[in-house]
Design a protein around this motif. Structure first.
Motif, short mmCIF file in Angstrom:
data_model
loop_
_atom_site.label_atom_id
_atom_site.label_comp_id
_atom_site.label_asym_id
_atom_site.label_seq_id
_atom_site.Cartn_x
_atom_site.Cartn_y
_atom_site.Cartn_z
N ARG A 248 -0.75 -59.88 27.19
CA ARG A 248 -1.26 -61.02 27.98
C ARG A 248 -0.80 -62.35 27.39
NH1 ARG A 248 -2.55 -58.56 32.68
NH2 ARG A 248 -4.38 -57.19 32.56
N ASP A 249 0.40 -62.37 26.83
CA ASP A 249 0.89 -63.60 26.20
C ASP A 249 1.00 -64.74 27.20
OD1 ASP A 249 1.06 -62.22 23.83
OD2 ASP A 249 3.19 -61.76 24.04
N GLU A 250 1.53 -64.45 28.38
CA GLU A 250 1.69 -65.51 29.38
C GLU A 250 0.33 -66.05 29.84
OE1 GLU A 250 4.47 -67.04 30.41
OE2 GLU A 250 5.44 -65.86 28.85
N GLU A 251 -0.63 -65.14 29.98
CA GLU A 251 -1.96 -65.56 30.44
C GLU A 251 -2.67 -66.40 29.37
OE1 GLU A 251 -0.70 -62.59 30.62
OE2 GLU A 251 -0.86 -61.82 32.69
N LEU A 252 -2.53 -65.99 28.11
CA LEU A 252 -3.12 -66.79 27.02
C LEU A 252 -2.47 -68.17 26.95
CD1 LEU A 252 -3.36 -64.03 24.27
CD2 LEU A 252 -5.28 -65.16 25.41
N LYS A 253 -1.17 -68.21 27.15
CA LYS A 253 -0.47 -69.50 27.16
C LYS A 253 -0.97 -70.36 28.31
CE LYS A 253 4.19 -71.45 27.47
NZ LYS A 253 5.64 -71.13 27.65
N TRP A 254 -1.18 -69.72 29.48
CA TRP A 254 -1.68 -70.45 30.65
C TRP A 254 -3.06 -71.06 30.34
CZ3 TRP A 254 -5.89 -70.44 33.83
CH2 TRP A 254 -5.77 -71.06 35.06
N LEU A 255 -3.93 -70.27 29.72
CA LEU A 255 -5.25 -70.79 29.38
C LEU A 255 -5.15 -71.94 28.38
CD1 LEU A 255 -7.25 -67.45 29.17
CD2 LEU A 255 -7.64 -69.29 30.80
N ASP A 256 -4.26 -71.81 27.41
CA ASP A 256 -4.07 -72.91 26.46
C ASP A 256 -3.69 -74.20 27.17
OD1 ASP A 256 -4.71 -71.97 23.97
OD2 ASP A 256 -2.73 -71.14 23.57
N GLU A 257 -2.80 -74.07 28.15
CA GLU A 257 -2.30 -75.26 28.85
C GLU A 257 -3.35 -75.87 29.78
OE1 GLU A 257 1.13 -73.79 30.82
OE2 GLU A 257 2.41 -73.83 29.03
N HIS A 258 -4.21 -75.02 30.36
CA HIS A 258 -5.13 -75.52 31.39
C HIS A 258 -6.56 -75.74 30.88
CE1 HIS A 258 -1.87 -73.95 33.92
NE2 HIS A 258 -2.29 -74.80 34.83
N MET A 259 -6.86 -75.27 29.67
CA MET A 259 -8.23 -75.39 29.17
C MET A 259 -8.35 -76.48 28.11
SD MET A 259 -10.25 -73.30 30.76
CE MET A 259 -11.61 -72.75 29.75
N THR A 260 -7.73 -77.59 28.35
CA THR A 260 -7.84 -78.76 27.49
C THR A 260 -8.77 -79.78 28.15
OG1 THR A 260 -5.60 -78.42 26.66
CG2 THR A 260 -6.58 -80.60 26.33
N ALA A 261 -9.75 -80.23 27.41
CA ALA A 261 -10.72 -81.17 27.97
C ALA A 261 -10.03 -82.42 28.50
CB ALA A 261 -11.76 -81.54 26.92
N ARG A 262 -10.50 -82.88 29.66
CA ARG A 262 -9.95 -84.08 30.30
C ARG A 262 -10.96 -85.21 30.19
NH1 ARG A 262 -9.44 -81.57 36.05
NH2 ARG A 262 -9.17 -83.76 36.60
N PRO A 263 -10.50 -86.43 30.20
CA PRO A 263 -11.44 -87.56 30.09
C PRO A 263 -12.19 -87.86 31.38
CG PRO A 263 -9.19 -88.37 30.29
CD PRO A 263 -9.09 -86.87 30.18
N ASP A 264 -11.69 -87.34 32.52
CA ASP A 264 -12.24 -87.77 33.80
C ASP A 264 -13.06 -86.71 34.52
OD1 ASP A 264 -9.96 -86.23 34.05
OD2 ASP A 264 -9.36 -87.16 35.94
N ALA A 265 -12.99 -85.45 34.10
CA ALA A 265 -13.71 -84.40 34.82
C ALA A 265 -13.86 -83.18 33.93
CB ALA A 265 -12.94 -84.01 36.09
N VAL A 266 -14.80 -82.33 34.30
CA VAL A 266 -15.00 -81.09 33.57
C VAL A 266 -13.80 -80.17 33.82
CG1 VAL A 266 -16.47 -79.06 33.28
CG2 VAL A 266 -17.49 -81.28 33.81
N THR A 267 -13.28 -79.57 32.76
CA THR A 267 -12.19 -78.62 32.89
C THR A 267 -12.76 -77.23 33.15
OG1 THR A 267 -10.77 -79.88 31.41
CG2 THR A 267 -10.22 -77.56 31.73
N ILE A 268 -12.31 -76.62 34.23
CA ILE A 268 -12.81 -75.30 34.62
C ILE A 268 -11.62 -74.40 34.90
CG2 ILE A 268 -14.26 -74.00 36.23
CD1 ILE A 268 -15.53 -76.75 37.01
N ALA A 269 -11.66 -73.18 34.40
CA ALA A 269 -10.66 -72.17 34.74
C ALA A 269 -11.38 -70.94 35.25
CB ALA A 269 -9.78 -71.82 33.55
N ALA A 270 -10.87 -70.37 36.34
CA ALA A 270 -11.46 -69.17 36.93
C ALA A 270 -10.45 -68.04 36.86
CB ALA A 270 -11.88 -69.43 38.37
N VAL A 271 -10.76 -67.00 36.10
CA VAL A 271 -9.90 -65.83 35.97
C VAL A 271 -10.46 -64.73 36.87
CG1 VAL A 271 -8.98 -64.07 34.42
CG2 VAL A 271 -9.31 -66.42 33.61
N SER A 272 -9.65 -64.30 37.84
CA SER A 272 -10.10 -63.25 38.74
C SER A 272 -9.17 -62.06 38.65
CB SER A 272 -10.16 -63.77 40.19
OG SER A 272 -8.87 -64.15 40.64
N GLY A 273 -9.66 -60.92 39.09
CA GLY A 273 -8.83 -59.72 39.04
C GLY A 273 -9.64 -58.50 39.42
#
Length: 711
Positions: free
Chosen positions: A61-86
């Protein structure tokens, strides 16, 4: 109405043992005029550390872990949310927890975790229960937790304000199951997992969505090694690959299989591979007796959550054995309109009970398909038979529509109308038809096998018969022979003489193309005998022409000429202008091989004229006639004229996508260039021909290779 604390919570205990270290006093809350006020009785905050242990067997799951790293960084303007489905058993929780542990250092104010039990043997946890657990974990005294859902959520968001904290919401049923649990502070990050695709969470809260697929083969083997032992897998690498395939590369199934291996130290992988070979018993073999490790139970939690109509659609999809299914075929299988079918498939895809691999095409992994088939077995026989018959009708009538676009002058058969509820694909052009066949190729092979195995006699011979033009033009001769053998068996079992005769003729053609000349001759002879007994002159003419082409392949040109002359005469007798034109260019090729070049020019020229007068174009026939004309010109020493006509034939072959005939014309064109003294063009053209023959795995590659070597 308040749901109270989650089951198992000890009321009055200010420190939830799962919440981590507490320093200082707990936080109390009181409601004043409807507003929540916090009373901090100490200076230190509770730092929850609720993540379950890191999954010990997590791999890949290297690509998926990399994806989460890229998208799960706190933002100054809104809550960061990631939804993993499967899908069930795909490893959503393992991925979420693995990433959460790796990224734990990013969240110094703690990590909250809850299993919402959206799918499982227990009742789902309510939002109110989850908030109660979170609040007490954050240090709120149980007696101070507000009673209403909104009040709980407000207090929860207040406690998380400006804290750098991770919230993992595992196994959610839908968006509403998680919305009250989302932090309100942009310093927090939320990671959600669900079997359902939470599209509205993306639309309203801006959540990033990740759909988790099956493991790749290397990672699946690595999981097997991690669970069963590297040495055990290394001893039987080939069986490990097969085992991974039979577990559909589904992490849960692989874990169950590995546990079975690990619990039997003396057993070999080969034994489990053999046990899993039978599809009817595979789900039984992957059952450890624990509800959470029983694939049927795990799959059922998703299935039972669907509306009744979608459950029916899921079961019906289990009736088809092909690799995937298009929405038109699915609509026919379900017996509903196309828009309704797409709605049902969309809901199944959102629940990860099917996968939309490309737009409007759907598939299940093997274990889900077996589960669906088991459920379908409980439906009444008549409804199952009607559904499969509608689906086969779709493929039959769609392939005939496409076939007529490829070759409008195929000999006709009586094709019964499609059953009510069947949706037919309507190719309108040659390229659309070729594209439809290309997409459906593997599915059509499976449909032929299913029709044969399940006794759908009409489909079992008509469907193969509708595929021969596509198979021949694209060089899929082994597939052509295989489906025609199945068609011949079905026709013979039901003593259908006409079906046998026509199938034998096409088998003769396919066998000629692969170089099995003796068997091809036997099939042609049987086809001719039956058509003569039936008095079918048109079919006799088609068979004689096929025999002429066979004898040309074996350099028996006098016999080829005789059959070509008979074919020409009988086509004229039957009034078949297209057949006459095809017989004439076949006759012309024989005459050229026998040195009768002027006769060859005359007959091929007449063939070209007839092709260009037809109501519907026959570019395949015209290309062959032009090629025959060029061949005679070449033999007469008129090399430049021959080259011009060969190049015109090539244009037609390439438009048709007929690579085998293109290679033949290229071979002859190279010979014309050689005769004209153009060494560069000769080599270039023969190299193109060799490439095509090698791709088709055709023996003529050796002839071209030898010519290049000699040249």
């Amino acid at each position: 109405m308040d749901d109270g604390p989650p089951r198992g919570h000890r009321e009055g205990n200010a420190h939830n043992e799962a919440s981590g270290t507490v320093s200082g006093s707990v936080v109390q809350a009181r409601v004043v005029h409807g507003d929540i006020n916090l009373i901090d009785r100490g200076t230190s905050r509770v730092i929850p550390s609720q993540l379950p242990a890191h999954p010990s067997a997590f791999v890949g799951r290297d690509e998926e872990l990399k994806w989460l790293d890229e998208h799960m960084t706190a933002r100054p303007d809104a809550v960061t949310i990631a939804a993993v489905s499967g899908a069930a058993g795909i490893g959503k929780t393992a991925l979420a927890l693995s990433w959460a542990h790796l990224a734990q250092h990013r969240f110094p104010d703690g990590q909250l975790y809850v299993d919402l039990r959206g799918f499982g043997s227990q009742e789902p946890m309510t939002c109110s229960q989850a908030l109660y657990s979170f609040l007490t974990s954050l240090g709120v005294a149980p007696e101070a937790v507000p009673t209403g859902l909104d009040a709980k959520a407000g207090l929860y968001r207040s406690l998380l304000h400006e804290r750098r904290l991770l919230v993992v919401l595992d196994n959610a049923r839908d968006t509403e199951h998680v919305r009250p649990l989302l932090p309100g502070s942009s310093s927090c990050v939320a990671l959600v997992t669900s079997r359902n695709r939470l599209d509205s969470l993306g639309a309203r809260e801006g959540a990033h969505s990740l759909s988790l697929g099956l493991l790749n083969r290397a990672d699946a083997v690595a999981l097997l090694e991690r669970r069963a032992g590297r040495e055990r897998v290394a001893e039987e690498p080939e069986n490990a690959i097969v085992l991974v395939g039979r577990c559909a590369r589904l992490p849960l199934a692989l874990s169950i299989a590995a546990a079975r291996v690990a619990n039997r130290p003396g057993a070999r992988l080969a034994e489990l591979v053999e046990e899993l070979e039978d599809e009817n018993g595979r789900l039984d073999a992957l059952d450890l007796g624990d509800t959470d490790l029983d694939l049927r139970a795990v799959f059922s939690w998703s299935y039972r959550a669907m509306p009744s109509a979608d459950q029916t659609a899921f079961r019906l999809l289990g009736l088809f054995v092909g690799p995937d299914i298009g929405d038109l075929a699915a609509a026919s299988l379900f017996g509903v309109s196309l828009p309704e079918c797409r709605r049902r498939l969309g809901r199944l895809a959102a629940a990860h009970l099917v996968e939309e691999r490309v737009p409007h095409r759907f598939r299940m992994h093997d274990l889900l398909r077996m589960y669906a088939a088991e459920l379908a077995d409980a439906d009444d026989h008549a409804s199952r038979t009607a559904a499969v018959s509608r689906m086969l009708d779709h493929y039959l009538h769609s392939s005939w529509t496409a076939e007529r676009c490829l070759y409008a002058y195929r000999d006709s058969v009586d094709l019964p109308p499609p059953a009510p509820g069947v949706v037919v694909a309507t190719a309108a052009t040659y390229q659309e038809a070729l594209g439809w066949f290309t997409v459906e190729h593997a599915v059509l092979l499976a449909a032929v096998g299913q029709a044969r195995a399940q006794g759908f006699r009409r489909h079992a011979w008509l469907l193969p018969w509708s595929l021969v033009t596509y198979f021949e033009r694209r060089g899929h001769w082994q597939d052509e022979i295989r489906v025609l053998i199945a068609a011949l068996s079905s026709a013979a079992e039901h003593n259908d003489q006409q079906a046998q005769s026509r199938t034998l003729r096409y088998l003769g053609r396919g066998l000629t193309l692969v170089g099995d000349h003796q068997e091809a001759e036997e099939h042609y002879s049987r086809a001719l005998h039956i058509s003569e007994s039936l008095g079918d002159v048109d079919h006799q003419a088609r068979t004689h022409r096929g025999m002429s082409m066979l004898y040309q392949s074996t350099r028996r040109y006098e016999e080829a000429l005789t059959h070509g002359e008979v074919a020409t005469k009988q086509f004229r007798q039957a009034g078949n202008k297209n057949g006459e034109a095809r017989a004439l260019h076949t006759l012309a090729r024989c005459q050229a091989e026998l040195g009768r070049y002027e006769d060859a020019l005359e007959h091929s020229s007449e063939a070209i004229r007839l092709f260009r007068q037809l109501s519907f174009p026959d570019p395949q026939g015209e290309a062959s006639a032009v090629d025959s004309y060029a061949f005679a010109l070449h033999r007469l020493g008129r090399h430049q004229e021959a080259i011009t006509h060969y190049e015109h034939a090539l244009v037609l072959w390439r438009q048709l996508g007929n690579r085998f005939y293109e290679a033949g014309t290229l071979t002859r064109l190279g010979g014309a260039h050689r005769s004209a003294g153009d060494a560069v063009c000769t080599e270039q053209v023969w190299m193109l021909a060799l490439e095509i023959y090698e791709q088709l795995n055709h023996p003529d590659a050796e002839l071209v290779r030898a010519a290049l070597t000699a040249w």
